[in-house]
Design an enzyme around this catalytic site. Structure first.
Site, short mmCIF file in Angstrom:
data_model
loop_
_atom_site.label_atom_id
_atom_site.label_comp_id
_atom_site.label_asym_id
_atom_site.label_seq_id
_atom_site.Cartn_x
_atom_site.Cartn_y
_atom_site.Cartn_z
N CYS A 80 0.84 -1.20 0.00
CA CYS A 80 0.00 0.00 0.00
C CYS A 80 0.88 1.25 0.00
O CYS A 80 2.04 1.21 0.40
CB CYS A 80 -0.89 0.06 1.25
SG CYS A 80 -2.01 -1.31 1.47
N ASP A 81 0.28 2.35 -0.40
CA ASP A 81 0.91 3.66 -0.22
C ASP A 81 -0.18 4.69 -0.02
O ASP A 81 -1.16 4.72 -0.76
CB ASP A 81 1.78 4.04 -1.41
CG ASP A 81 2.65 5.23 -1.08
OD1 ASP A 81 3.77 5.01 -0.56
OD2 ASP A 81 2.23 6.38 -1.29
N SER A 82 -0.01 5.52 1.02
CA SER A 82 -1.01 6.53 1.35
C SER A 82 -0.45 7.93 1.22
O SER A 82 0.70 8.19 1.59
CB SER A 82 -1.51 6.33 2.80
OG SER A 82 -2.16 5.09 2.96
N GLY A 117 -3.24 3.73 -2.26
CA GLY A 117 -3.10 2.76 -3.34
C GLY A 117 -2.86 1.38 -2.77
O GLY A 117 -2.17 1.23 -1.75
#
Length: 211
Positions: A80-82, A117
């Protein structure tokens, strides 16, 4: 038995997954996020966060395949990436107190969108057999807090190491008026979206629950 690998150093993401019945191993990805963001240029915010999640997945897969993979090994990799979208601008972890304070002064009394994401990759017998990626956006309503409260919050160190300089499940929760959307995504990983992505790689989330 399909095992789960979390490609993130985030303790919040690990906690969300453990509380939801999974027992993932952790393998932190090595991705130059700033370089990738620069490469993406004017790409839409959801494209940026999703591409970052995919790049992390690629790095984790490469790390796993650099070791000897047992015959028949079957695992799913979650990455994930925030980032916070506010007034058309994406921001990640502030890292320094001055940046965090300035960001909170912009955020207070406004509504931002926490963009996360997600990428789910299935690895079997030493090869990627399926992958699925998407993003989740959740509206966050920031309280109109005072300079003093902002400075005291930043002094705790908590906002320096989290996307958008706030948490939902920590001290930052005191400084929010509410959210509109998926709370697990704001914490770091969306359970509903991850469940849907798992189905796209032919995995039922119930098969991953601890016995």
């Amino acid at each position: 038995m399909t095992s789960v690998v979390l490609g993130s150093a985030s303790p919040a993401r690990l906690r969300v997954l453990r509380d939801a019945g999974l027992d993932p191993s952790v393998l932190v990805s090595d991705v130059d996020e700033d370089a990738l963001i620069a490469e993406l240029g004017d790409a839409a915010p959801h494209v940026v966060v999703t591409r970052l999640a995919q790049a992390k997945a690629d790095a984790v897969v490469a790390a796993i395949l650099s070791d000897d993979v047992p015959a028949g090994a079957d695992c799913v990799i979650l990455t994930c990436d925030s980032m916070l979208l506010l007034d058309g601008e994406l921001s990640g972890k502030p890292h320094t107190p001055d940046v965090a304070i300035a960001q909170w002064r912009r955020m207070r009394g406004t509504v931002g969108h926490l963009m996360t994401g997600h990428c789910v990759t299935r690895l079997r017998d030493g090869a990627v057999v399926a992958a699925a990626a998407d993003h989740q956006s959740t509206a966050v309503r920031f309280s109109d807090v005072s300079d003093e409260l902002i400075e005291r919050y930043v002094a705790t160190g908590e906002p320096l190491k989290v996307a958008g300089a706030f948490t939902l499940d920590g001290l930052g929760g005191w400084l929010l008026d509410g959210i509109d959307g998926d709370p697990s995504s704001v914490i770091g990983i969306s359970l509903p979206l991850t469940r849907r992505l798992l189905r796209r790689v032919d995995v039922d989330v119930a098969d991953l629950w601890r016995a």
